[in-house]
Design a protein around this motif. Structure first.
Motif, mmCIF file in Angstrom:
data_model
loop_
_atom_site.group_PDB
_atom_site.id
_atom_site.type_symbol
_atom_site.label_atom_id
_atom_site.label_comp_id
_atom_site.label_asym_id
_atom_site.label_seq_id
_atom_site.Cartn_x
_atom_site.Cartn_y
_atom_site.Cartn_z
ATOM 1 N N UNK A 83 13.372 60.444 15.720
ATOM 2 C CA UNK A 83 14.376 60.708 14.679
ATOM 3 C C UNK A 83 14.042 60.023 13.357
ATOM 4 N N UNK A 84 13.349 58.871 13.412
ATOM 5 C CA UNK A 84 12.908 58.242 12.160
ATOM 6 C C UNK A 84 11.892 59.130 11.453
ATOM 7 N N UNK A 85 11.027 59.766 12.227
ATOM 8 C CA UNK A 85 10.028 60.666 11.656
ATOM 9 C C UNK A 85 10.691 61.827 10.931
ATOM 10 N N UNK A 86 11.763 62.369 11.511
ATOM 11 C CA UNK A 86 12.435 63.478 10.835
ATOM 12 C C UNK A 86 13.106 63.018 9.542
ATOM 13 N N UNK A 87 13.606 61.776 9.524
ATOM 14 C CA UNK A 87 14.164 61.239 8.277
ATOM 15 C C UNK A 87 13.062 61.077 7.233
ATOM 16 N N UNK A 88 11.896 60.595 7.661
ATOM 17 C CA UNK A 88 10.766 60.454 6.740
ATOM 18 C C UNK A 88 10.308 61.817 6.226
ATOM 19 N N UNK A 89 10.330 62.824 7.107
ATOM 20 C CA UNK A 89 9.965 64.177 6.689
ATOM 21 C C UNK A 89 10.950 64.689 5.644
ATOM 22 N N UNK A 90 12.217 64.322 5.789
ATOM 23 C CA UNK A 90 13.227 64.697 4.784
ATOM 24 C C UNK A 90 12.881 64.092 3.435
ATOM 25 N N UNK A 91 12.543 62.812 3.408
ATOM 26 C CA UNK A 91 12.172 62.159 2.154
ATOM 27 C C UNK A 91 10.931 62.819 1.540
ATOM 28 N N UNK A 92 9.932 63.072 2.385
ATOM 29 C CA UNK A 92 8.680 63.655 1.901
ATOM 30 C C UNK A 92 8.906 65.058 1.351
ATOM 31 N N UNK A 93 9.729 65.830 2.048
ATOM 32 C CA UNK A 93 10.042 67.185 1.613
ATOM 33 C C UNK A 93 10.692 67.154 0.226
ATOM 34 N N UNK A 94 11.582 66.204 0.005
ATOM 35 C CA UNK A 94 12.241 66.077 -1.299
ATOM 36 C C UNK A 94 11.229 65.704 -2.389
ATOM 37 N N UNK A 95 10.291 64.819 -2.079
ATOM 38 C CA UNK A 95 9.296 64.402 -3.071
ATOM 39 C C UNK A 95 8.339 65.546 -3.424
ATOM 40 N N UNK A 96 8.037 66.397 -2.448
ATOM 41 C CA UNK A 96 7.142 67.528 -2.703
ATOM 42 C C UNK A 96 7.731 68.453 -3.763
ATOM 43 N N UNK A 97 9.060 68.620 -3.750
ATOM 44 C CA UNK A 97 9.705 69.539 -4.689
ATOM 45 C C UNK A 97 10.205 68.851 -5.964
ATOM 46 N N UNK A 98 9.860 67.580 -6.138
ATOM 47 C CA UNK A 98 10.283 66.858 -7.335
ATOM 48 C C UNK A 98 9.800 67.513 -8.635
ATOM 49 N N UNK A 99 8.567 68.124 -8.677
ATOM 50 C CA UNK A 99 8.111 68.759 -9.922
ATOM 51 C C UNK A 99 9.018 69.887 -10.433
ATOM 52 N N UNK A 100 9.832 70.514 -9.574
ATOM 53 C CA UNK A 100 10.700 71.604 -10.040
ATOM 54 C C UNK A 100 12.113 71.110 -10.371
ATOM 55 N N UNK A 101 12.306 69.811 -10.307
ATOM 56 C CA UNK A 101 13.647 69.249 -10.477
ATOM 57 C C UNK A 101 14.266 69.610 -11.816
ATOM 58 N N UNK A 102 13.493 69.529 -12.895
ATOM 59 C CA UNK A 102 14.040 69.782 -14.220
ATOM 60 C C UNK A 102 14.154 71.276 -14.524
ATOM 61 N N UNK A 103 13.157 72.071 -14.121
ATOM 62 C CA UNK A 103 13.164 73.505 -14.432
ATOM 63 C C UNK A 103 14.125 74.301 -13.554
ATOM 64 N N UNK A 104 14.212 73.929 -12.296
ATOM 65 C CA UNK A 104 15.064 74.661 -11.358
ATOM 66 C C UNK A 104 15.968 73.684 -10.600
ATOM 67 N N UNK A 105 16.916 73.076 -11.308
ATOM 68 C CA UNK A 105 17.738 72.028 -10.675
ATOM 69 C C UNK A 105 18.559 72.520 -9.485
ATOM 70 N N UNK A 106 19.075 73.767 -9.533
ATOM 71 C CA UNK A 106 19.892 74.261 -8.433
ATOM 72 C C UNK A 106 19.065 74.462 -7.160
ATOM 73 N N UNK A 107 17.859 75.011 -7.331
ATOM 74 C CA UNK A 107 16.964 75.194 -6.190
ATOM 75 C C UNK A 107 16.576 73.844 -5.613
ATOM 76 N N UNK A 108 16.240 72.910 -6.517
ATOM 77 C CA UNK A 108 15.852 71.565 -6.084
ATOM 78 C C UNK A 108 16.982 70.886 -5.313
#
Length: 580
Positions: free
Chosen positions: A418-443
């Protein structure tokens, strides 16, 4: 040589190096900052929550341990107990513990961001981004593998899942006492330990039987919830209880081996190339890190240290105890594994099997792996050896001791899941950080903690459900150690470029590890992978592609390290305004 010397030697070595080399790293390399730690400055009640250092040590250790510090050293005994022990001790002190501690502290200084995010800051942006995708793949594979392993274990031993369910309730109660009732920490600990013992007893009395696929569904739901709810509700208190499970096991095993004065009966050194991987002669160097893995060092530790632990640490002073000390504790567990098998391994196999190992060192190397399989493989030969020594010295029931040793694996594996899945959640969020400003709703949708927890859980459990993960797993050992190589190179870059330390004591181990792991993966690609072709051509081709990609990434890393972005210094100076 006898077991007592090995245990005393390990304890003294770890204590001395912790108080000398460890403190040197804290004072001269990391230093101390006056800025408040992220758990307090960025407190959100979900991920950023300060924890008592002993509670956090429990979470950190339970998350990094898994089964590897038992399985790896048990397999490495094919080379003899001395090479295995030296790699555990020296690797712990100068590579593994340094890697874990610096991964933790660099993350603390960068607002709890992951080691891959930091790589993008101190090396190159593309390094961090590619690193993130690589890590996301590794984390999904861990979810798949541990989910499958636990599912099979739960089917075979119905008492284990019921004991773990009771343990979850014990963790929830302990969390309530600590954070809601504000009970005295020592009193809450005593109650928690009592509940832990009760959960094991109740698990044995009320076994829970279910099919493999039923457990897959349960795991899918459980790891989504566990990865999304606030850390202080379940993760912190449950892992603290797991730490006491470890302490109890280490105490029983350590004391037994300490006073047993049992001679080590297996050879100190066998042959340089014992048949370990795919039945092929496997050279000690450079392949040893792929075998011993977490018992000495592990890239997964950097993900835990910079993923969950850095967001919960309540003081920078706790970093050495949790990061450096956590790795040394894992090393001591591996030391007990080596000492127990070395002294009692021959006594737990049949006389016929034992005779295959006692003729000469070559015979031992050739037959050790197959003999270990006859008693349940690496975990089987350890748990039975552990039970044999504790029974002989402390006269505790063998059946209880075997269950205790097996519970280490089950409890830590579930925590890792379960810790691994939490880490995967964090990593998944960081992968999509580049679209944060252009597509805030999707992000915002993709990085919602429930959505970002569900995606890796679905992929990982789906691979476990179908069994497809077994095709990818042989490359995981290399991926994990390559991850350690990248993380330690990132730590070296942080030490030299941000901390302005000479960092030679970090860079040299990092480069040594990079050369070792890269060489091991080349050996694996050209020697081990072809052996799969006759049995399963598709599997061999997929493995070859995966290993080739990992080697390419490792080459890219070393190129980026020595050819960083031109404006790196200016960016690092600008970051000083936002980060410590």
């Amino acid at each position: 040589m006898n077991s007592t010397i090995l245990i005393v030697g390990g304890v003294l070595l770890y204590i001395i190096l912790y108080h000398t080399y460890g403190r040197y790293l804290r004072k001269k390399v990391v230093g101390e900052s006056d800025i408040e730690v992220p758990s307090k400055r960025l407190y959100d009640g979900i991920d950023f929550v300060p924890a008592n250092k002993y509670v956090l040590f429990g979470h950190h250790f339970a998350s990094i341990a898994g089964a590897a510090p038992i399985v790896g050293p048990a397999i490495a005994m094919a080379w003899g107990w001395l090479p295995a022990l030296l790699w555990v001790w020296l690797g712990n002190i100068f590579i593994g513990a340094v890697h874990d501690y610096l991964s933790l502290m660099s993350s603390v200084r960068y607002d709890g961001h992951s080691i891959q995010w930091i790589a993008g800051k101190v090396i190159k942006k593309r390094t961090g981004y590619i690193f993130s995708w690589f890590i996301f793949f590794v984390l999904i594979l861990v979810v798949a593998a541990f989910g499958s392993i636990l599912g099979k274990l739960y089917v075979k031993q119905p008492a284990v899942p019921s004991a773990y369910i009771f343990q979850i309730f014990a963790g929830l109660i302990l969390g309530y006492l600590l954070y809601k009732v504000k009970m005295d920490f020592r009193l809450a600990t005593i109650i928690g330990i009592g509940l832990l013992i009760l959960s094991i007893i109740l698990g044995d009395k009320f076994p829970l039987s279910a099919s493999y696929k039923t457990w897959m569904v349960v795991f899918f739901v459980y790891i989504i919830v566990a990865a999304s709810i606030p850390v202080h509700i379940l993760l912190q208190p449950r892992d603290y209880l797991n730490a006491w499970l470890l302490v109890g096991g280490l105490f029983i095993g350590g004391i037994s081996l300490l006073i047993a004065f049992s001679p080590v009966k297996i050879p100190a050194i066998t042959v340089y190339s014992a048949p370990i991987i795919a039945g092929k002669p496997t050279p000690f160097w450079p392949v040893i890190p792929l075998i011993v893995a977490c018992g000495s060092l592990s890239g997964f530790h950097a993900l835990v240290a910079s993923g969950t632990t850095s967001k919960q640490i309540s003081s920078e002073k706790d970093g050495l105890f949790i990061g450096y000390g956590g790795m040394l504790t894992e090393g001591f567990l591996s030391t007990i594994v080596i000492a127990a098998i070395g002294a009692y391994g021959l006594s737990v196999v049949s006389p016929e099997k034992a005779s295959l190992l006692t003729e000469n060192t070559v015979n031992f190397a050739q037959n050790y792996i197959s003999v270990a399989k006859s008693v349940g493989g690496p975990i089987g030969i350890f748990s039975k050896s552990y039970a044999a020594v504790a029974h002989a010295v402390l006269h505790l029931p063998k059946s209880f001791l075997i269950i205790l040793a097996s519970m280490w694996v089950a409890s830590f594996a579930m925590t890792t899941l379960d810790t691994t899945n939490r880490l995967a959640r964090y990593t998944f969020a960081e992968i999509f950080e580049p679209i944060k400003e252009k597509f805030p709703e999707v992000y915002n949708f993709l990085t919602n903690r429930w959505v970002a927890s569900t995606i890796p859980a679905a992929i990982g459990i789906g691979l476990a459900w179908s069994g497809a993960w077994t095709m990818l797993w042989p490359a995981f050992g290399g991926a994990n150690q390559m991850l350690a190589s990248i993380a330690l190179m990132t730590a070296a870059a942080w030490v030299i470029r941000v901390q302005k330390s000479k960092g030679i004591n970090v860079l040299i181990p990092a480069l040594f590890l990079w050369v070792t792991v890269s060489s091991a993966m080349i050996w694996f690609l050209f020697v081990a992978v072809p052996t799969f072709y006759d049995k399963d051509p598709v599997k061999a081709i997929i493995l070859a592609i995966m290993v080739a990609i990992m080697l390419a990434l490792n080459l890219l890393l070393i190129y980026d390290y020595f050819k960083p972005e031109k404006d790196l210094e200016a960016n690092l100076k600008a970051d000083k305004e936002n980060y410590v």
